[in-house]
Write a protein that holds these residues in place. Structure first.
Motif, PDB file in Angstrom:
ATOM      1  N   LEU A 126     -22.151  -6.685   0.954  1.00 64.33           N
ATOM      2  CA  LEU A 126     -21.169  -7.771   0.990  1.00 64.33           C
ATOM      3  C   LEU A 126     -20.029  -7.495   0.017  1.00 64.33           C
ATOM      4  N   LEU A 127     -20.357  -7.053  -1.179  1.00 65.60           N
ATOM      5  CA  LEU A 127     -19.343  -6.754  -2.184  1.00 65.60           C
ATOM      6  C   LEU A 127     -18.405  -5.644  -1.690  1.00 65.60           C
ATOM      7  N   LEU A 128     -18.960  -4.620  -1.091  1.00 62.19           N
ATOM      8  CA  LEU A 128     -18.144  -3.532  -0.566  1.00 62.19           C
ATOM      9  C   LEU A 128     -17.201  -4.037   0.528  1.00 62.19           C
ATOM     10  N   ARG A 129     -17.725  -4.873   1.433  1.00 59.43           N
ATOM     11  CA  ARG A 129     -16.877  -5.446   2.492  1.00 59.43           C
ATOM     12  C   ARG A 129     -15.748  -6.282   1.896  1.00 59.43           C
ATOM     13  N   GLN A 130     -16.065  -7.079   0.895  1.00 62.27           N
ATOM     14  CA  GLN A 130     -15.049  -7.927   0.275  1.00 62.27           C
ATOM     15  C   GLN A 130     -13.991  -7.087  -0.430  1.00 62.27           C
ATOM     16  N   GLN A 131     -14.413  -6.032  -1.105  1.00 60.52           N
ATOM     17  CA  GLN A 131     -13.455  -5.170  -1.791  1.00 60.52           C
ATOM     18  C   GLN A 131     -12.533  -4.479  -0.783  1.00 60.52           C
ATOM     19  N   ARG A 132     -13.112  -4.059   0.337  1.00 56.78           N
ATOM     20  CA  ARG A 132     -12.290  -3.449   1.392  1.00 56.78           C
ATOM     21  C   ARG A 132     -11.333  -4.474   1.997  1.00 56.78           C
ATOM     22  N   GLU A 133     -11.826  -5.689   2.184  1.00 58.55           N
ATOM     23  CA  GLU A 133     -10.979  -6.755   2.723  1.00 58.55           C
ATOM     24  C   GLU A 133      -9.803  -7.034   1.788  1.00 58.55           C
ATOM     25  N   LYS A 134     -10.066  -7.039   0.499  1.00 59.63           N
ATOM     26  CA  LYS A 134      -8.996  -7.285  -0.467  1.00 59.63           C
ATOM     27  C   LYS A 134      -7.955  -6.170  -0.403  1.00 59.63           C
ATOM     28  N   THR A 135      -8.416  -4.933  -0.374  1.00 60.71           N
ATOM     29  CA  THR A 135      -7.488  -3.795  -0.292  1.00 60.71           C
ATOM     30  C   THR A 135      -6.657  -3.863   0.985  1.00 60.71           C
ATOM     31  N   ALA A 136      -7.316  -4.152   2.100  1.00 61.74           N
ATOM     32  CA  ALA A 136      -6.606  -4.258   3.377  1.00 61.74           C
ATOM     33  C   ALA A 136      -5.604  -5.409   3.341  1.00 61.74           C
ATOM     34  N   SER A 137      -5.997  -6.521   2.748  1.00 59.48           N
ATOM     35  CA  SER A 137      -5.094  -7.673   2.656  1.00 59.48           C
ATOM     36  C   SER A 137      -3.887  -7.367   1.779  1.00 59.48           C
ATOM     37  N   GLU A 138      -4.126  -6.653   0.685  1.00 64.27           N
ATOM     38  CA  GLU A 138      -3.005  -6.276  -0.190  1.00 64.27           C
ATOM     39  C   GLU A 138      -2.035  -5.352   0.551  1.00 64.27           C
ATOM     40  N   ASN A 139      -2.588  -4.385   1.280  1.00 60.56           N
ATOM     41  CA  ASN A 139      -1.736  -3.474   2.052  1.00 60.56           C
ATOM     42  C   ASN A 139      -0.989  -4.231   3.143  1.00 60.56           C
ATOM     43  N   ASP A 140      -1.692  -5.134   3.808  1.00 61.73           N
ATOM     44  CA  ASP A 140      -1.080  -5.944   4.866  1.00 61.73           C
ATOM     45  C   ASP A 140       0.001  -6.846   4.271  1.00 61.73           C
ATOM     46  N   MET A 141      -0.262  -7.369   3.095  1.00 62.94           N
ATOM     47  CA  MET A 141       0.699  -8.241   2.424  1.00 62.94           C
ATOM     48  C   MET A 141       2.004  -7.489   2.155  1.00 62.94           C
ATOM     49  N   ASP A 142       1.880  -6.238   1.736  1.00 57.80           N
ATOM     50  CA  ASP A 142       3.078  -5.429   1.470  1.00 57.80           C
ATOM     51  C   ASP A 142       3.886  -5.234   2.755  1.00 57.80           C
ATOM     52  N   ALA A 143       3.193  -4.931   3.830  1.00 59.76           N
ATOM     53  CA  ALA A 143       3.885  -4.723   5.111  1.00 59.76           C
ATOM     54  C   ALA A 143       4.523  -6.019   5.602  1.00 59.76           C
ATOM     55  N   LYS A 144       3.804  -7.113   5.464  1.00 59.93           N
ATOM     56  CA  LYS A 144       4.344  -8.404   5.912  1.00 59.93           C
ATOM     57  C   LYS A 144       5.525  -8.841   5.044  1.00 59.93           C
ATOM     58  N   LEU A 145       5.469  -8.530   3.766  1.00 60.21           N
ATOM     59  CA  LEU A 145       6.585  -8.869   2.885  1.00 60.21           C
ATOM     60  C   LEU A 145       7.842  -8.099   3.304  1.00 60.21           C
ATOM     61  N   GLN A 146       7.664  -6.837   3.623  1.00 57.20           N
ATOM     62  CA  GLN A 146       8.807  -6.054   4.078  1.00 57.20           C
ATOM     63  C   GLN A 146       9.353  -6.614   5.394  1.00 57.20           C
ATOM     64  N   HIS A 147       8.470  -7.005   6.287  1.00 61.18           N
ATOM     65  CA  HIS A 147       8.893  -7.612   7.552  1.00 61.18           C
ATOM     66  C   HIS A 147       9.641  -8.921   7.285  1.00 61.18           C
ATOM     67  N   TYR A 148       9.135  -9.720   6.361  1.00 62.28           N
ATOM     68  CA  TYR A 148       9.796 -10.970   5.985  1.00 62.28           C
ATOM     69  C   TYR A 148      11.212 -10.676   5.473  1.00 62.28           C
ATOM     70  N   ARG A 149      11.320  -9.682   4.613  1.00 64.21           N
ATOM     71  CA  ARG A 149      12.638  -9.326   4.061  1.00 64.21           C
ATOM     72  C   ARG A 149      13.599  -8.872   5.167  1.00 64.21           C
ATOM     73  N   ASP A 150      13.063  -8.086   6.090  1.00 64.43           N
ATOM     74  CA  ASP A 150      13.890  -7.620   7.208  1.00 64.43           C
ATOM     75  C   ASP A 150      14.377  -8.796   8.052  1.00 64.43           C
ATOM     76  N   LEU A 151      13.487  -9.746   8.320  1.00 63.08           N
ATOM     77  CA  LEU A 151      13.881 -10.921   9.113  1.00 63.08           C
ATOM     78  C   LEU A 151      14.926 -11.756   8.378  1.00 63.08           C
ATOM     79  N   ARG A 152      14.728 -11.934   7.089  1.00 58.96           N
ATOM     80  CA  ARG A 152      15.698 -12.717   6.296  1.00 58.96           C
ATOM     81  C   ARG A 152      17.062 -12.020   6.287  1.00 58.96           C
TER      82      ARG A 152
END
Length: 109
Positions: free
Chosen positions: A74-100
């Motif tokens: 469970l801990l490993l899955r959560q750590q992977r989820e956090k890493t994936a979310s952080e990476n996804d957050m970066d991509a979504k932030l860039q998309h947000y900036r592009d839209l703005r």
């Protein structure tokens, strides 16, 4: 989101929630590992006293090992989820900036 700051705050809340789940899982894992260590100590005491380890203790040790393995997975899955979310957050932030930027160019805002 009206501003980049508001967007970042919302995204950080998601990461914070995952981090809290990780913290809780780590605490649970430590507890499960401590319980396993105590059971193993009891089994070792029995063996040192030339006694057979009782079946109930063997069964509890097996169950506790499964619980520890489950918490680790469970801990490993959560750590992977956090890493994936952080990476996804970066991509979504860039998309947000592009839209703005598109909105500003299109509407002069």
């Amino acid at each position: 989101y009206p501003t980049e700051s508001a967007y970042k705050t919302a995204q950080q809340a998601i990461i914070d929630t995952i981090s809290q789940h990780i913290y809780t899982t780590q605490a649970n894992l430590r507890s499960q590992e401590q319980n396993l260590a105590e059971l193993l100590d009891k089994a070792a005491d029995a063996e040192r006293n030339s006694q057979k380890v009782p079946k109930f203790l063997v069964d509890r040790i097996a169950g506790q090992r499964k619980a520890v393995a489950s918490q680790r997975a469970l801990l490993l899955r959560q750590q992977r989820e956090k890493t994936a979310s952080e990476n996804d957050m970066d991509a979504k932030l860039q998309h947000y900036r592009d839209l703005r930027a598109q909105q500003k160019a299109q509407f002069g805002g």
